[in-house]
Design an enzyme around this catalytic site. Structure first.
Site, PDB file in Angstrom:
ATOM      1  N   ARG A 179     -93.340  54.133   7.671  1.00  0.00           N
ATOM      2  CA  ARG A 179     -94.674  54.737   7.637  1.00  0.00           C
ATOM      3  C   ARG A 179     -94.598  56.270   7.658  1.00  0.00           C
ATOM      4  O   ARG A 179     -95.402  56.942   8.300  1.00  0.00           O
ATOM      5  CB  ARG A 179     -95.532  54.233   8.801  1.00  0.00           C
ATOM      6  N   SER A 229    -104.035  47.599   9.233  1.00  0.00           N
ATOM      7  CA  SER A 229    -103.300  47.637  10.496  1.00  0.00           C
ATOM      8  C   SER A 229    -103.566  48.974  11.182  1.00  0.00           C
ATOM      9  O   SER A 229    -103.407  50.034  10.585  1.00  0.00           O
ATOM     10  CB  SER A 229    -101.805  47.457  10.222  1.00  0.00           C
ATOM     11  N   GLU A 299    -101.810  54.237  13.231  1.00  0.00           N
ATOM     12  CA  GLU A 299    -101.394  54.315  11.838  1.00  0.00           C
ATOM     13  C   GLU A 299    -102.495  54.951  10.989  1.00  0.00           C
ATOM     14  O   GLU A 299    -102.225  55.587   9.986  1.00  0.00           O
ATOM     15  CB  GLU A 299    -101.072  52.908  11.307  1.00  0.00           C
TER      16      GLU A 299
END
Length: 303
Positions: A179, A229, A299
């Site tokens: 990420r 998410s 995130e």
């Protein structure tokens, strides 16, 4: 609207036309969370040249700006954004296939790229077929799912800086990790990207995409607005499991809720404010830290 943005608005009209420049535009209309206050100016460039001119105009005016695709993975606060939102998801979404290579604009939907790969008999992008985002954000975040990630297929990216200048870099140059890429910290944005795939059987590719999308529908709360998410996976743990074990699954603040279907997702059950969502994520982070000593990292991007 301040004088700065009134003057900038007129300049952006000259670049993109009045029909693609909006003022005091509610960001709830442009994010997958369906929340967010107004952007001072909202502009939709039609191509790379217009994007470069818009970014240059913002920089020269000293105006804050932020580039979005389809508004996924993003939480805009209720007070809105006193700057320019530049949306590339609508007009900058070209996808071109050449042999085993696909070149796509940053605003192209990952689902559409996956479909183009399938139609060309190319395998390696099935993992992205259900990710609700666009290519630019996927490159910036090294998006991934089901044991696949952008790092597996990305060859190169076309980047732009805040002066509107373009740069071509290899995938290695942007240092992809979980990420992560170094694109944001360098003040750059993705304009397009080149991806490389393998030849495969179209029926098998189709079957794999259907399988993954069925798993998503079964396990993820796709029926509610969300940003996907919500938290990154901490090393050695699963965020959803930590949240569940901390007793926070189903926890609500206003219209925001930790999904009862998948604790890794924060959803808008109806009428949530951005503040509801923000406070809920703060409460979840504190609960997990108090119980397990693990600090979750969001995130989603906060604007």
């Amino acid at each position: 609207m301040t004088e700065l943005y009134k003057e900038l608005k007129d300049r952006l009209y000259g670049i993109c036309g009045e029909g693609r420049v909006l003022c005091d535009e509610p960001m709830s209309k442009h994010t997958t969370f369906k929340v967010g206050g107004p952007a001072a100016v909202y502009v939709i460039p039609g191509n790379e040249d217009e994007l470069s001119a818009v970014v240059r105009a913002c920089t020269e005016a000293g105006a804050d700006f932020y580039v979005i695709g389809n508004g996924s993975n993003l939480l805009v606060r209720d007070r809105g954004y006193n700057g320019v939102i530049i949306e590339i998801g609508r007009c900058m979404s070209d996808i071109k296939t050449d042999g085993t290579t696909i070149t796509a604009s940053a605003g192209a939907s990952l689902a559409y790229i996956a479909a183009a790969a399938r139609d060309a008999g190319l395998t390696g992008f099935e993992f992205a077929s259900g990710i609700p985002g666009t290519l630019g954000g996927a490159c910036v975040m090294n998006a991934g799912a089901y044991d696949g990630q952008m790092k597996d297929v990305l060859v190169s990216v076309r980047l732009m800086d805040r002066s509107g200048q373009f740069y071509d870099e290899s995938a290695e140059d942007i240092k992809l990790d979980y990420r992560y890429s170094n694109i944001p910290e360098r003040g750059l944005m993705v304009v397009s990207a080149v991806m490389k795939f393998r030849e495969g059987e179209r029926d098998e590719i189709t079957a794999r995409m259907k399988e993954l999308n069925a798993r998503r529908a079964q396990k993820q709360p796709l029926e509610y607005p969300s940003a996907g998410s919500t938290f990154k996976r901490p090393a050695g743990y699963f965020a959803g499991k930590l949240i569940q074990d901390a007793g926070m699954q189903g926890y609500s603040v206003g219209g925001a809720q930790v999904s009862t279907k998948h604790a890794g997702f924060v959803i808008n059950t109806g009428g949530a404010s951005a503040e509801d969502i923000w406070q809920l994520t703060c409460d979840v982070i504190k609960a997990v830290e108090d119980r397990f000593g693990v600090t979750l990292e969001r995130e989603i991007k906060i604007l």
